[in-house]
Scaffold this motif. Structure first.
Motif, PDB file in Angstrom:
ATOM      1  N   ALA A  75      10.260   7.286   1.675  1.00  0.00           N
ATOM      2  CA  ALA A  75       9.505   6.902   2.860  1.00  0.00           C
ATOM      3  C   ALA A  75       8.123   7.553   2.855  1.00  0.00           C
ATOM      4  O   ALA A  75       7.125   6.923   3.214  1.00  0.00           O
ATOM      5  CB  ALA A  75      10.265   7.287   4.121  1.00  0.00           C
ATOM      6  N   LEU A  76       8.057   8.811   2.437  1.00  0.00           N
ATOM      7  CA  LEU A  76       6.772   9.502   2.363  1.00  0.00           C
ATOM      8  C   LEU A  76       5.858   8.844   1.333  1.00  0.00           C
ATOM      9  O   LEU A  76       4.675   8.615   1.588  1.00  0.00           O
ATOM     10  CB  LEU A  76       6.991  10.967   2.006  1.00  0.00           C
ATOM     11  CG  LEU A  76       5.751  11.833   1.839  1.00  0.00           C
ATOM     12  CD1 LEU A  76       4.986  11.900   3.151  1.00  0.00           C
ATOM     13  CD2 LEU A  76       6.130  13.222   1.387  1.00  0.00           C
ATOM     14  N   PHE A  79       4.702   5.516   2.749  1.00  0.00           N
ATOM     15  CA  PHE A  79       3.702   5.706   3.804  1.00  0.00           C
ATOM     16  C   PHE A  79       2.341   6.016   3.202  1.00  0.00           C
ATOM     17  O   PHE A  79       1.328   5.476   3.625  1.00  0.00           O
ATOM     18  CB  PHE A  79       4.147   6.830   4.732  1.00  0.00           C
ATOM     19  CG  PHE A  79       3.164   7.109   5.822  1.00  0.00           C
ATOM     20  CD1 PHE A  79       3.044   6.246   6.895  1.00  0.00           C
ATOM     21  CD2 PHE A  79       2.351   8.220   5.781  1.00  0.00           C
ATOM     22  CE1 PHE A  79       2.147   6.490   7.905  1.00  0.00           C
ATOM     23  CE2 PHE A  79       1.447   8.484   6.775  1.00  0.00           C
ATOM     24  CZ  PHE A  79       1.338   7.616   7.848  1.00  0.00           C
ATOM     25  N   MET A  80       2.310   6.887   2.184  1.00  0.00           N
ATOM     26  CA  MET A  80       1.043   7.199   1.528  1.00  0.00           C
ATOM     27  C   MET A  80       0.463   5.964   0.856  1.00  0.00           C
ATOM     28  O   MET A  80      -0.747   5.731   0.907  1.00  0.00           O
ATOM     29  CB  MET A  80       1.234   8.309   0.494  1.00  0.00           C
ATOM     30  CG  MET A  80       1.315   9.671   1.084  1.00  0.00           C
ATOM     31  SD  MET A  80       1.556  10.945  -0.156  1.00  0.00           S
ATOM     32  CE  MET A  80       0.287  10.584  -1.331  1.00  0.00           C
ATOM     33  N   MET A  82       0.856   2.889   1.723  1.00  0.00           N
ATOM     34  CA  MET A  82       0.366   1.947   2.721  1.00  0.00           C
ATOM     35  C   MET A  82      -0.946   2.403   3.347  1.00  0.00           C
ATOM     36  O   MET A  82      -1.678   1.600   3.912  1.00  0.00           O
ATOM     37  CB  MET A  82       1.403   1.749   3.822  1.00  0.00           C
ATOM     38  CG  MET A  82       2.592   0.957   3.356  1.00  0.00           C
ATOM     39  SD  MET A  82       3.760   0.491   4.648  1.00  0.00           S
ATOM     40  CE  MET A  82       3.728   1.819   5.788  1.00  0.00           C
ATOM     41  N   GLN A  83      -1.286   3.681   3.259  1.00  0.00           N
ATOM     42  CA  GLN A  83      -2.515   4.190   3.853  1.00  0.00           C
ATOM     43  C   GLN A  83      -3.742   3.899   2.995  1.00  0.00           C
ATOM     44  O   GLN A  83      -4.861   4.099   3.442  1.00  0.00           O
ATOM     45  CB  GLN A  83      -2.415   5.708   4.074  1.00  0.00           C
ATOM     46  CG  GLN A  83      -1.365   6.100   5.062  1.00  0.00           C
ATOM     47  CD  GLN A  83      -1.587   5.475   6.421  1.00  0.00           C
ATOM     48  OE1 GLN A  83      -2.671   5.503   6.947  1.00  0.00           O
ATOM     49  NE2 GLN A  83      -0.539   4.893   6.974  1.00  0.00           N
ATOM     50  N   TRP A  88      -2.128  -1.329  -3.367  1.00  0.00           N
ATOM     51  CA  TRP A  88      -1.805  -0.029  -3.935  1.00  0.00           C
ATOM     52  C   TRP A  88      -2.135   0.081  -5.421  1.00  0.00           C
ATOM     53  O   TRP A  88      -2.744   1.043  -5.848  1.00  0.00           O
ATOM     54  CB  TRP A  88      -0.323   0.281  -3.701  1.00  0.00           C
ATOM     55  CG  TRP A  88       0.053   1.630  -4.190  1.00  0.00           C
ATOM     56  CD1 TRP A  88      -0.179   2.816  -3.554  1.00  0.00           C
ATOM     57  CD2 TRP A  88       0.686   1.961  -5.417  1.00  0.00           C
ATOM     58  NE1 TRP A  88       0.294   3.858  -4.298  1.00  0.00           N
ATOM     59  CE2 TRP A  88       0.834   3.351  -5.467  1.00  0.00           C
ATOM     60  CE3 TRP A  88       1.157   1.209  -6.485  1.00  0.00           C
ATOM     61  CZ2 TRP A  88       1.414   4.002  -6.521  1.00  0.00           C
ATOM     62  CZ3 TRP A  88       1.748   1.876  -7.535  1.00  0.00           C
ATOM     63  CH2 TRP A  88       1.868   3.249  -7.543  1.00  0.00           C
TER      64      TRP A  88
END
Length: 112
Positions: A75-76, A79-80, A82-83, A88
């Motif tokens: 998940a981490l 999340f990174m 997606m930022q 990506w």
């Protein structure tokens, strides 16, 4: 299987963290004390995520944990990823595309 997922999540976190660190500006946009604090905290967190991802990737004992910890790492990493400001893969492989604006010129003089 959990070890493999954790290893892949660590690899994604390392690649994304390195790309985000590469694109980090040396001076924050907000030059107040809070802006400097947020900028320093962001850099510290990116370095920590990248370093911890390297440990998980290189030390097999660090990958031997529960399914919940592996899900947290995935998940981490997600999340990174997606930022990032663009897709990506392109962000990690090419970096943020910096465009230069057109120079602003005076409007043309009206003809009589």
């Amino acid at each position: 299987m959990i070890s493999l997922l954790s290893m892949l999540a660590a690899a994604v976190a390392i690649a994304t963290g390195m790309a985000m660190l590469h694109d980090a500006t040396p001076v924050p946009a907000d030059r107040s004390a809070i802006g400097w604090f947020r900028h320093g905290l962001r850099l510290l967190l990116l370095v920590s995520i990248t370093a911890c991802g390297g440990v998980v990737l290189c030390v097999p004992a660090a990958r031997a944990h529960s399914m919940y910890q592996a899900m947290f790492a995935m998940a981490l990493a997600g999340f990174m990823a997606m930022q990032s400001p663009c897709p990506w893969w392109r962000y990690v492989l090419q970096g943020r595309q910096r465009t230069t604006g057109r120079p602003v010129s005076a409007p043309p003089e009206p003809t009589p």
